[in-house]
Design an enzyme around this catalytic site. Sequence first.
Site, mmCIF file in Angstrom:
data_model
loop_
_atom_site.group_PDB
_atom_site.id
_atom_site.type_symbol
_atom_site.label_atom_id
_atom_site.label_comp_id
_atom_site.label_asym_id
_atom_site.label_seq_id
_atom_site.Cartn_x
_atom_site.Cartn_y
_atom_site.Cartn_z
ATOM 1 N N LEU A 129 -56.286 -13.395 -42.585
ATOM 2 C CA LEU A 129 -54.950 -12.966 -42.179
ATOM 3 C C LEU A 129 -54.261 -14.112 -41.450
ATOM 4 O O LEU A 129 -54.895 -15.109 -41.096
ATOM 5 C CB LEU A 129 -55.054 -11.742 -41.265
ATOM 6 C CG LEU A 129 -55.735 -10.511 -41.866
ATOM 7 C CD1 LEU A 129 -55.854 -9.410 -40.812
ATOM 8 C CD2 LEU A 129 -54.976 -10.008 -43.088
ATOM 9 N N SER A 130 -52.972 -13.954 -41.196
ATOM 10 C CA SER A 130 -52.273 -15.002 -40.456
ATOM 11 C C SER A 130 -52.989 -15.305 -39.147
ATOM 12 O O SER A 130 -53.167 -16.471 -38.773
ATOM 13 C CB SER A 130 -50.826 -14.583 -40.160
ATOM 14 O OG SER A 130 -50.089 -14.488 -41.352
ATOM 15 N N GLU A 131 -53.387 -14.247 -38.423
ATOM 16 C CA GLU A 131 -54.157 -14.438 -37.200
ATOM 17 C C GLU A 131 -55.189 -13.330 -37.032
ATOM 18 O O GLU A 131 -54.970 -12.188 -37.457
ATOM 19 C CB GLU A 131 -53.256 -14.466 -35.955
ATOM 20 C CG GLU A 131 -52.577 -15.799 -35.706
ATOM 21 C CD GLU A 131 -51.089 -15.730 -35.972
ATOM 22 O OE1 GLU A 131 -50.435 -16.774 -35.875
ATOM 23 O OE2 GLU A 131 -50.586 -14.642 -36.284
ATOM 24 N N THR A 132 -56.288 -13.701 -36.420
ATOM 25 C CA THR A 132 -57.309 -12.764 -35.946
ATOM 26 C C THR A 132 -57.486 -13.029 -34.460
ATOM 27 O O THR A 132 -57.604 -14.181 -34.041
ATOM 28 C CB THR A 132 -58.640 -12.976 -36.683
ATOM 29 O OG1 THR A 132 -58.463 -12.671 -38.078
ATOM 30 C CG2 THR A 132 -59.732 -12.083 -36.116
ATOM 31 N N HIS A 141 -47.409 -12.359 -32.303
ATOM 32 C CA HIS A 141 -47.813 -11.124 -32.997
ATOM 33 C C HIS A 141 -49.226 -10.697 -32.599
ATOM 34 O O HIS A 141 -49.468 -9.498 -32.403
ATOM 35 C CB HIS A 141 -47.562 -11.277 -34.510
ATOM 36 C CG HIS A 141 -48.723 -11.218 -35.424
ATOM 37 N ND1 HIS A 141 -49.384 -12.352 -35.855
ATOM 38 C CD2 HIS A 141 -49.341 -10.164 -36.033
ATOM 39 C CE1 HIS A 141 -50.347 -12.002 -36.679
ATOM 40 N NE2 HIS A 141 -50.356 -10.686 -36.817
#
Length: 298
Positions: A48-51, A80
């Site tokens: 994902l974009s970020e974890t 986010h």
Amino acid sequence: MNLLFTVVDVFTNQPFAGNPLAIVYHEAEESLTLATGQMQALAREMNLSETVFVTDWDWRSRRFTLRIFTPSTELPFAGHPSIGAAAWLAGRDTMRESTSQSIDLVERAGLVRCTAQWTDDAGHATLVPPQLPEQSGTEAGGRVAAELGVPVSALVGDVEVWSAGMAVHCVELDQPGRLAELQAPALGGPLGSWELCCFAYGPGEDEITARVFPLAAGIQEDPATGAAAVALAGRIAPKMLRDRGQAHVAIHQGAAMGRASTLRLHLLGAAGRLEAVQLSGEVVAVSEGRWLRVPSGV
């Protein structure tokens, strides 16, 4: 290790819109003992974009330590993951005394103060960034326009570099419709070390349309980018606060990716000068699970 995760969509109240975020934590709310390389491997697996990893819990002071990873690197601050984690953490507090809670997030860039609430499988959070956005430079627009596939005349003013914890190159375009014409810059290309926020005022009053290309983080395009929104507050403040003391600005992002998102900025200041900024957004849970395997330490 009893390692769990929850996936939430951030900056939306609709499942499968907004920006997805994986929150990784210990089942017993104990401190995580994962090494940096293990966290990076898990973030790469989620893709994902970020974890975000909740590495330390302190419910007494409502203070939590986070580490934030893209599939390829660790970030000092990101909006986010902060919004998503704060709202989700508010829902885990079984001793909460009020609907809205104060949540402090300790991130590499500093302390991120939040207020958050959660009901059933959805919530909302507001954060104050670790610092006010500051401008660190400008860039000529010629090569940026070429990489984006638009004429130089479509750019308004110089490309300005602003940061509230992460440097963002802010590119103003002459109209919202221009955003759909942009070609995404190549990873590893001439702008590959930049986080690029392309925006235009509109379609309505106190609205902005944006596309963000976090190339430096190894991501070609992002559906909702809180760090870019907070940095952008510095760029838009002279116009938004020119003749008023506050402005509520809605940033629309992600439509080009089929993941419509709305990020909300609250600007405070005077005579075009920004004195405070808050970022807020909605959050909805979509899945949860358990890691069956954890990568060996790196």
